[in-house]
Design a protein around this motif. Structure first.
Motif, mmCIF file in Angstrom:
data_model
loop_
_atom_site.group_PDB
_atom_site.id
_atom_site.type_symbol
_atom_site.label_atom_id
_atom_site.label_comp_id
_atom_site.label_asym_id
_atom_site.label_seq_id
_atom_site.Cartn_x
_atom_site.Cartn_y
_atom_site.Cartn_z
ATOM 1 N N SER A 1 23.245 19.102 17.970
ATOM 2 C CA SER A 1 23.933 20.392 17.832
ATOM 3 C C SER A 1 25.290 20.227 18.489
ATOM 4 O O SER A 1 25.378 19.899 19.672
ATOM 5 N N TYR A 2 26.357 20.399 17.698
ATOM 6 C CA TYR A 2 27.695 20.061 18.181
ATOM 7 C C TYR A 2 28.340 21.159 19.013
ATOM 8 O O TYR A 2 29.361 20.946 19.635
ATOM 9 N N SER A 3 27.769 22.367 19.028
ATOM 10 C CA SER A 3 28.316 23.434 19.855
ATOM 11 C C SER A 3 27.184 24.292 20.371
ATOM 12 O O SER A 3 26.041 24.205 19.902
ATOM 13 N N SER A 4 27.487 25.121 21.347
ATOM 14 C CA SER A 4 26.468 25.983 21.911
ATOM 15 C C SER A 4 25.997 27.000 20.884
ATOM 16 O O SER A 4 26.745 27.402 19.991
ATOM 17 N N GLY A 5 24.725 27.407 21.011
ATOM 18 C CA GLY A 5 24.181 28.416 20.111
ATOM 19 C C GLY A 5 23.858 27.897 18.730
ATOM 20 O O GLY A 5 23.811 28.670 17.778
ATOM 21 N N GLN A 6 23.600 26.594 18.597
ATOM 22 C CA GLN A 6 23.277 26.021 17.292
ATOM 23 C C GLN A 6 21.844 25.525 17.273
ATOM 24 O O GLN A 6 21.314 25.060 18.280
#
Length: 870
Positions: free
Chosen positions: A573-578
């Motif tokens: 997951s490349y960013s938070s919240g993914q």
């Protein structure tokens, strides 16, 4: 009594002999003189004071003065102001009409291919105390220019207040504002969301300058309403100090003021201060002289407002008040009687009646606290694990201006309106009112904090006798614009975090009215909740249930959204919240599971490629080794794991090949936040920007780093190589579009390693073509060329080499074999030997035939000789 009269005469004579002075212009030695004079007095004036320095500085609100024969600064008296050595046109400064000899006005119209000056157009002119641009006499492109020439003796400041009409029509923006300093642009504004009054200021260095204000628009029809307005222009630095104070023309000021304030409602400017009008008269803001106090007219329903008392024992009282300011003849009228015993209003959805304290009969409507929701039994229940409460703020009654709302009214001069203070609550709706100044703007605003992952604003309004312009903005971005009477319902999504909502009605000369009836705001920290919802994947909710908390990059939520768990191997997951997603084929997750790295071999449906020399991936993440950039000739053109900087059409690009890292450039900062990416771009911003959550931290050369691709969107096989697309870069425009990069790898062995070349660019995307031997597929057995060595010592080697349009990687194990051979056989059966043998045989055959024919000829000849002898 006689003594008092004598004292009065002495004081009168002294007052008549009051000494005044003025300052001469500065001479070539940069000095001046103070000249003293007396009026209505026979005594001798003081001698002049010479050689006074011209560079004595007095700040705004003060003037140059002589105190005790010494050069000094003294404050401007009440009722006057000074700029501190400059000029001010408009508002309470000098009248625009008196400024025209200093301000040069030029209008231009595009006629064919040439701009024609002043022939078919009108230029800047005064309307209601403000400067308004002109318009053309023919439908075409038009520009109106206002030029101020000045010589500054010291560094000064240019300050001006303006507004302009900008609209979008036929796919392009129409209505542009520009400001130039000595021919160089220092400000431009063509934003749709900035049609209100704006105050700008710029530091101007000492010296001679030409400052030009320009408005440009395309008039499709002569009736088009495109124009710009200037409320005031102020320029300081023309002198080191003001030599006098300017008298306030229509307002008051305290001692030492740099500007004047207009008088409030029901008062007027008497030349020295603001004075109350007589009780039976009223006045508007900015009134000058007692004659501006007008007779109060009979009061009507529109002059009355009302509100309700608190709810006590299920009942409340309705009370009436005069609207402020009171302009009607309230002394000859009376307010309606109070209405007692009215039932308390039903609570909105999600609220319930509750006493404000123990042992109190006063009740109010209260919502459940955040993390709880209201059941059908009007009880508050806590949301479950992994859930949050969905709050809704519903406004259906406008008895008063609700908490958090702000309102104001600005007239055409950029000052407070003379007849309105803003939107008016009127029980079932909130209205702009009908008694608005011509060309004024009345605004309503509210700050909303969206705590959920998504939010929403919905409102219903009615426009009556619409002749003006009604705009709605979210965070300063224009979302809707309406000039047509009717009934409308609008709905817009709100992003998590702070959202500034604003409704603006800009009147025309014919007035009009806007009424907002119902308004619903969802997902904020205000209002009430009647249900809970589960957090989406990548988010969790803890015990408070007030908001969904994003899991960090490399993590995602478990099945019940109560805990963050690290992504599995080859998931990321490349960013938070993914939510965790599987890496694309031919790649694997990095150690932190925040990105995917390319394999050395790219295996696609019908072709395979060798990427090791392009990716440069090593055992240490976010580093580059053993690839193209390891060559001495390319080291200067590579940075970290990236190829670049690469020119990208008004930007610079840094591109990696499936080898992401965090771009670190000491001279630049990230516009949003530091992030891992496959591609980055340096973008020069339209105007100086300050980093979010940072004070006075400006980007070098007004340039910032943007992530151009956090995600591998796809890797696709093509007829000539393969394509790689990166997506999910930073937001690049007001529509929320994100940056992306597309790279087309094309097989071309002549280019060697090659280099990415820009093919095209969109607003938020770049397309590159990379011709390289590494864009060629790996040779199959059938495509390889078989090469055999010479026979030596009864043995020879058989090798395979890469074909024309394919490659063999350096670490690829190519099959090599050997076979027995005979040198004699090898020589005997070679083509040259066979040809030689054939030639010898032919020669022998030819010799034999020749010998045979010679023998026969000789034999026949011998027989003829023998026959003759006989």
């Amino acid at each position: 009594m006689i003594l008092n009269f004598l004292l009065f005469l002495i004081q009168k004579s002294l007052s008549l002999c009051e000494t005044s002075h003025y300052f001469t212009e500065c001479d070539t030695n940069n000095t001046r003189s103070a000249i003293f004079y007396q009026e209505d007095c026979n005594s001798t004036a003081l001698s002049p004071i010479h050689n006074l320095p011209c560079n004595k500085v007095c700040e705004a609100g003060y003037k140059l003065d002589i105190i005790n024969q010494t050069l000094a600064c003294s404050p401007c008296p009440a009722g006057s102001y000074s700029t501190g050595g400059g000029i001010r046109y408009g508002e309470d400064g000098s009248d625009w009409n008196s400024s025209y000899r200093y301000l040069k006005r030029n209008c231009w119209v595009l006629m064919g291919l040439d701009w024609v000056k002043g022939d078919r157009c009108s230029s800047w002119h005064t309307e209601n105390g403000i400067l308004v641009s002109g318009k053309p006499d023919v439908a075409n492109f038009f520009e109106d220019e206002l030029v101020l020439s000045a010589r500054l003796v010291t560094n000064g400041v240019l300050t001006y207040k303006y507004r302009k009409i900008t609209q979008k029509a036929n796919g392009f923006i129409n209505g542009d504002w520009f400001v130039y300093l000595n021919g160089e642009q220092i400000q431009s504004n063509s934003h749709l969301g900035e049609n209100s009054w704006v105050v700008k200021n710029f530091t101007i260095p000492a010296g001679s300058h030409e400052i030009a204000f320009a408005y440009q628009a395309f008039f499709q029809h002569l009736t088009d309403d495109f124009h710009a307005e200037i409320s005031f222009i102020e320029l300081t630095g023309l002198e080191y100090a003001s030599t006098s104070c300017e008298k306030c023309l229509k307002g008051s000021s305290s001692e030492g003021s740099s500007a004047c304030n207009i008088c409030d409602f029901n008062t007027y400017w008497n030349g020295a201060s603001c004075e109350d009008c007589p009780p039976d008269k009223y006045s508007l803001k900015g009134s000058v002289g007692i004659n501006s106090c007008l007779e109060r007219q009979p009061c009507g329903f529109e002059d009355i407002t009302s509100n309700y008392t608190e709810c006590e024992n299920g009942k409340r009282t309705k009370k009436y008040y005069w609207k402020q300011p009171i302009l009607c003849n309230y002394m000859a009228a009376s307010l309606p009687s109070e209405i007692d015993g009215l039932l308390c209003e039903d609570c909105p959805i999600g609220y319930h009646q509750q006493a404000i304290s123990n042992n109190s009969n006063i009740t109010k409507c209260y919502p459940c606290k955040l993390g709880f929701y209201m059941t059908q039994n009007l009880t508050c229940e806590e949301c479950g694990i992994g859930e949050i409460s969905n709050s809704i703020l519903l406004i259906e009654r406008w008895e008063t201006l609700p908490d958090g709302f702000k309102t104001k009214c600005i007239n055409s001069a950029g000052e407070g309106c003379l007849t309105s203070s803003g939107w008016i609550a009127n029980e079932t709706y909130i209205t702009t009112g009908t008694s608005l100044d011509n060309l004024s703007e009345v605004s309503l605003s509210k700050f909303i904090n969206i705590t959920n992952l998504t939010g929403k604003i919905e409102f219903f309004y009615v426009s009556l006798d619409m002749q003006g312009l009604f705009n709605f903005y979210i965070n300063g971005i224009l979302k809707s614009s309406n000039q047509v009477s009717g009934r409308y319902k609008e709905s817009y999504d709100l992003l998590p975090g702070g959202n500034e909502l604003e409704w603006r009605y800009r009147t025309s000369k014919d007035g009009g009215e806007i009424r907002i009836y119902d308004m619903t705001i969802e997902g904020s920290d205000e209002g009430a909740s009647v249900e809970c919802s589960k957090c989406p994947d990548g988010f969790i909710s803890v015990s408070s249930h007030t908001s969904c908390i994003a899991c960090p990059a490399g993590f995602s939520s478990n099945s019940d959204n109560s805990e963050c768990m690290k992504c599995d191997r080859d998931y990321y997951s490349y960013s938070s919240g993914q939510a965790c997603q599987k890496c694309p084929a031919n790649s694997y997750s990095n150690t932190n599971n925040t990105a995917c790295l390319g394999n050395d071999y790219l295996i696609l449906p019908t072709k395979s490629f060798y990427l090791r020399n392009l990716t440069g991936i090593s055992n240490i993440e976010q580093t580059y080794t053993d690839g193209l950039c390891s060559r001495d000739s390319l080291k200067l053109y590579c940075y970290q794991t990236f190829y670049g900087p690469i020119p990208g059409n008004q930007s610079e690009l840094y591109i990696s090949v499936l080898n992401p890292s965090v771009l670190s450039l000491p001279d630049y900062e990230y516009y949003y936040q530091t992030s891992l990416g496959y591609a980055f771009t340096l973008v020069t911003l339209d105007s100086p920007q300050t980093k979010n959550n940072s004070v006075n931290t400006c980007y070098k050369e007004n340039t910032a780093i943007f992530n151009a691709g956090r995600n591998i969107e796809n890797i696709t096989e093509t007829a000539y190589g393969f394509d790689v697309q990166y997506s999910q870069g930073d937001i690049c425009n007001e529509n929320g579009d994100r940056f992306s990069v597309f790279i087309e790898f094309v097989c071309n062995k002549r280019e060697g390693g090659g280099w990415p070349m820009l093919v095209s660019r969109g607003e938020c995307s770049w397309n590159f073509r990379w011709k390289s031997r590494w864009g060629c597929k790996i040779c199959s057995e059938e495509e390889m060329i078989v090469v055999k060595t010479m026979c030596m010592n009864g043995k020879r080697m058989i090798e395979k080499m890469e074909g024309k349009n394919c490659i063999i990687p350096s670490d690829y194990q190519v099959e090599t074999s050997g076979e027995d051979c005979s040198l004699s056989k090898e020589i005997l059966y070679t083509l040259p030997v066979l040809i030689g043998l054939g030639t010898i045989i032919l020669l022998l055959m030819a010799i034999g035939l020749l010998t045979y024919y010679c023998y026969r000829f000789k034999s026949r000849y011998q027989r003829l000789i023998d026959a003759r002898e006989l």
